[in-house]
Design a protein around this motif. Structure first.
Motif, PDB file in Angstrom:
ATOM      1  N   PHE A   1      35.721  -1.926  51.023  1.00 38.96           N
ATOM      2  CA  PHE A   1      35.001  -2.831  51.920  1.00 38.96           C
ATOM      3  C   PHE A   1      33.550  -3.010  51.462  1.00 38.96           C
ATOM      4  N   ILE A   2      32.895  -1.909  51.128  1.00 40.24           N
ATOM      5  CA  ILE A   2      31.510  -1.983  50.658  1.00 40.24           C
ATOM      6  C   ILE A   2      31.434  -2.745  49.336  1.00 40.24           C
TER       7      ILE A   2
ATOM      8  N   VAL B   1      37.010  10.409  49.294  1.00 43.01           N
ATOM      9  CA  VAL B   1      38.209  10.021  48.549  1.00 43.01           C
ATOM     10  C   VAL B   1      38.612  11.181  47.637  1.00 43.01           C
ATOM     11  N   GLU B   2      39.850  11.144  47.156  1.00 42.94           N
ATOM     12  CA  GLU B   2      40.341  12.246  46.330  1.00 42.94           C
ATOM     13  C   GLU B   2      39.876  12.142  44.884  1.00 42.94           C
TER      14      GLU B   2
ATOM     15  N   ASP C   1      34.986  -0.009  61.598  1.00 39.63           N
ATOM     16  CA  ASP C   1      36.423   0.226  61.735  1.00 39.63           C
ATOM     17  C   ASP C   1      36.733   1.676  61.369  1.00 39.63           C
ATOM     18  N   PRO C   2      37.359   2.448  62.277  1.00 39.10           N
ATOM     19  CA  PRO C   2      37.687   3.850  61.964  1.00 39.10           C
ATOM     20  C   PRO C   2      38.536   4.002  60.705  1.00 39.10           C
ATOM     21  N   ASP C   3      39.349   2.994  60.378  1.00 39.26           N
ATOM     22  CA  ASP C   3      40.180   3.066  59.178  1.00 39.26           C
ATOM     23  C   ASP C   3      39.341   3.058  57.897  1.00 39.26           C
ATOM     24  N   LEU C   4      38.094   2.633  58.024  1.00 36.87           N
ATOM     25  CA  LEU C   4      37.217   2.577  56.857  1.00 36.87           C
ATOM     26  C   LEU C   4      36.447   3.872  56.648  1.00 36.87           C
ATOM     27  N   LEU C   5      36.645   4.850  57.552  1.00 42.23           N
ATOM     28  CA  LEU C   5      35.927   6.108  57.467  1.00 42.23           C
ATOM     29  C   LEU C   5      36.865   7.251  57.106  1.00 42.23           C
ATOM     30  N   ALA C   6      36.314   8.231  56.393  1.00 43.53           N
ATOM     31  CA  ALA C   6      37.074   9.435  56.050  1.00 43.53           C
ATOM     32  C   ALA C   6      37.216  10.313  57.293  1.00 43.53           C
TER      33      ALA C   6
ATOM     34  N   SER D   1      36.252   5.939  53.615  1.00 43.56           N
ATOM     35  CA  SER D   1      37.588   6.231  53.096  1.00 43.56           C
ATOM     36  C   SER D   1      37.809   5.330  51.879  1.00 43.56           C
ATOM     37  N   PRO D   2      38.951   5.433  51.198  1.00 41.22           N
ATOM     38  CA  PRO D   2      39.202   4.486  50.107  1.00 41.22           C
ATOM     39  C   PRO D   2      39.065   3.032  50.552  1.00 41.22           C
TER      40      PRO D   2
END
Length: 237
Positions: A225-226, A63-64, A207-212, A219-220
């Motif tokens: 999710f976690i 994340v940024e 889910d790929p959307d959950l990974l950076a 990812s954010p």
């Protein structure tokens, strides 16, 4: 000594060495998060103070800014569920092992906390930290934090590395095997020394959307999710 694991590792060593070097060479190395490593949700004095310490997850890799990371997302989740004012602080170093983290914390000013969450294990897995040493370092961490924190350290389970599809086979399965060995130490300490340690299951992230972009770190959305998955356990601690 876990003989089947070490025999398998020795037999596969040339392949594992090649795959490990290639993975390090081809995987993007994302930076640690920027911005303030602390904050709070709600007004006034906090009812609870959440501290996350550890490796890349605590450092906010993926994340940024830290307010998108695990500690912030967890505090936001608990605040939303309870309406309480929740403060958060995170301290992490990308690539660090547990022994080095303990040494670093000896000279680091950390705030007092009501909940301490440790996110560690991946680098000790890939670095083959001996299990006896890993257990000893966990006890050293507990002793180090004792003057500022009396509750149990919540051990977020070592991520299931056999599910890291960005790693090739057989490397990811050997790493997954080792990760489970270290996580069993977490579970044993939580059973045998419940006043000092608790254990939280790491939710499976598929889910790929959950990974950076590196395919490893959250990812954010992944950190959210976690946080959602473990918030109930944190509230009950």
């Amino acid at each position: 000594m876990h003989l089947p694991f070490w025999l398998t590792t020795a037999l596969l060593f040339p392949v594992l060495l090649y795959q490990g070097k290639r993975a390090r060479r081809t995987t993007p190395r994302l930076p640690e998060a920027g911005g303030a490593p602390c904050g709070q949700y709600g007004e006034g004095a906090p009812a609870r103070r959440v501290l996350v310490i550890g490796e890349s997850t605590a450092a906010g890799v993926g994340v940024e800014t830290h307010d998108q990371g695990l500690a912030s997302q967890l505090a936001r989740e608990i605040h939303g569920r309870t309406g309480q004012t929740i403060a958060w602080h995170t301290f992490g170093v990308n690539g660090i092992r547990l022994g080095a983290l303990v040494r670093k914390l000896e000279t680091t000013e950390l705030p007092e906390a009501d909940v301490v969450l440790l996110s560690m294990g991946v680098n000790d897995t890939t670095g083959f930290t001996p299990r006896f040493r890993f257990r000893r370092q966990l006890r050293a961490l507990r002793q180090l934090l004792a003057p500022r924190y009396s509750g149990p350290i919540l051990l977020l389970s070592v991520p299931p590395m056999h599910r890291f599809t960005a790693l090739p086979s057989p490397l990811r399965y050997v790493m997954g095997w080792r990760a489970m060995q270290l996580d069993k130490i977490y579970q044993q300490l939580a059973r045998d020394a419940a006043a000092d340690f608790g254990h939280l299951n790491y939710p499976t992230v598929t889910d790929p959307d959950l990974l950076a972009s590196d395919g490893y770190h959250p990812s954010p959305k992944g950190y959210a999710f976690i946080a959602d998955a473990i918030a109930s356990s944190i509230q009950a601690s």
